[in-house]
Motif scaffolding. Structure first.
Motif, short mmCIF file in Angstrom:
data_model
loop_
_atom_site.label_atom_id
_atom_site.label_comp_id
_atom_site.label_asym_id
_atom_site.label_seq_id
_atom_site.Cartn_x
_atom_site.Cartn_y
_atom_site.Cartn_z
N GLY A 70 28.61 35.73 23.36
CA GLY A 70 29.64 36.61 24.26
C GLY A 70 28.93 37.12 25.55
O GLY A 70 29.22 37.94 26.16
N SER A 71 27.74 36.34 26.15
CA SER A 71 26.87 36.63 27.12
C SER A 71 26.18 35.42 27.59
O SER A 71 25.80 34.72 26.91
N ALA A 72 26.03 35.60 28.97
CA ALA A 72 24.92 34.50 29.48
C ALA A 72 23.76 34.97 29.88
O ALA A 72 22.97 34.56 30.39
N ASP A 73 23.60 36.38 29.58
CA ASP A 73 22.34 37.03 29.84
C ASP A 73 21.37 36.11 28.65
O ASP A 73 21.58 36.30 27.54
N PRO A 74 20.16 35.62 29.38
CA PRO A 74 19.22 34.80 28.51
C PRO A 74 18.76 35.71 27.30
O PRO A 74 18.68 35.17 26.17
N ALA A 75 18.47 37.03 27.49
CA ALA A 75 18.03 37.75 26.21
C ALA A 75 18.98 37.94 25.16
O ALA A 75 18.70 38.07 24.08
#
Length: 379
Positions: A325-330
């Motif tokens: 649900g996120s493209a944030d690498p972390a």
């Protein structure tokens, strides 16, 4: 009245433009040598990335409830480690959400530290040197088997299937070439065979007369080359000129559609035996054949080697973003690391604790009539 209408139209255009600009952009970096001697392989990889991203955008991708647009930032590392790390830093500075690449082990390994320090996931579709995933970086993955498997399998094949009694080895001293050649030698010895010579060249050499003359004195029945097709082709030509009638073996670096052209008619039917890291069997062949047809239709050229693996790597990365649900690498990195049972055109992809693909396949090939023919898929 006309003024009011113009104002309303302008407002509508502004709102529409705002909606478009509000669409989140997810940047995927891709790195391969698109200049230099193996530019044809680098372009093949880049095409695989473009094909995946174009298809995903056409279908529509939603991450965390928002429709996103995927953008490819393609860079050229020229197969050079220094340029590779410079390009890696450029992608980090551009705040890409993930990286597919690099093509060569020699560039993938140093670049992996840059991505690790920035916390950006990296999936290589073709770096096979074992060291690539053995530095303990949590951001490092690959979708092909490594040289321990590839080189060792070819070494055993040389002894058991080709009945090699006098086996010579040449490598180009790159991380890839030396790595696969060393594992080949181990495979030969493990199968009870003997190597009679190990010579060295570079990935930019064009004259192999000296090392081939030394090898000829050993009367080899098998010559293994650790390196890429741009050097292997001229080497095969010069072997013929010197009257060396031996089987020629190599890893995935020589196993391309361009090799017959680079050898300029010097290859005999069945003379070359090479292995590609990866392979599909049975019903999975349908997906690979469709990919090859779609690729040719889109780019008007044949697949070289690793574009299907790049294609799968992009899809695996985006699938992890969607699931997280996120493209944030972390946020999506832990999901990517747990990839298990992804059905790709290159087979089923699952990662182990090091980031290596589990149960990686190899496909053995030869060439007949200048066309590559499959011998077998092995695991």
């Amino acid at each position: 009245m006309q003024y009011k209408l113009n104002v309303l139209v302008a407002a509508a255009v502004t709102l529409f433009a705002g909606a478009v600009s509000a669409q989140e952009v997810v940047k995927i970096g891709h790195v391969a040598p698109t200049s230099g001697g193996i530019a044809h392989l680098g372009k093949d990889n880049e095409n695989g990335a473009r094909m995946a991203i174009d298809e995903l955008n056409a279908k529509g991708v939603t991450i965390g409830g928002k429709k996103v647009k995927l953008e490819l930032q393609a860079e050229d590392d020229a197969g050079d480690p220094k340029q590779g790390t410079a390009v890696a830093q450029k992608l980090v500075d551009s705040k890409v959400n993930g990286v597919i690449g690099h093509l060569n082990s020699g560039t993938s390994i140093p670049a992996s530290k840059v991505y690790s320090d920035a916390g950006i996931p990296q999936i290589s579709p073709s770096a096979t040197n074992p060291k690539y995933t053995r530095n303990g970086y949590k951001t490092t993955f690959r979708v092909v088997a490594d040289d321990v498997h590839l080189g060792g399998t070819l070494g055993r094949y040389a002894v058991k299937e080709l009945k090699g009694k006098s086996i010579a080895v040449i490598d180009d001293r790159t991380a890839y070439g030396q790595g696969v050649a060393d594992e080949f030698e181990k495979g030969v010895k493990g199968a009870g065979g003997t190597t009679v010579s190990h010579q060295f060249t570079t990935d930019k050499a064009t004259d192999f007369t000296a090392i081939l003359t030394q090898i000829k004195s050993k009367n080899p029945d098998v010559v293994f080359y650790g390196g890429m097709d741009a050097v292997a082709g001229p080497m095969i030509r010069q072997m013929k000129q010197l009257g060396i009638n031996a089987k020629f073996m190599g890893g995935d670096g020589i196993c391309s559609g361009e090799l017959p052209k680079l050898a300029a008619g010097a290859m005999g039917d069945g003379q070359v035996v090479c292995a590609e890291a990866g392979g599909v069997e049975g019903t999975q062949k349908v997906g690979m054949e469709k990919f090859r047809e779609d690729y040719k239709k889109k780019f008007n050229t044949e697949v070289q080697i690793y574009s299907p693996y790049v294609y799968d790597a992009v899809n695996v990365m985006v699938a992890a973003m969607v699931k997280a649900g996120s493209a944030d690498p972390a946020k999506y990195l832990p999901v990517l690391a747990k990839t298990d049972g992804y059905k790709g055109v290159t087979g089923t992809i699952s990662f182990d604790e090091k980031g290596d693909v589990k149960n990686g396949a190899l496909t053995l090939f030869t060439y007949k009539g200048e066309k590559r023919e499959q011998i077998a898929v092995v695991r």
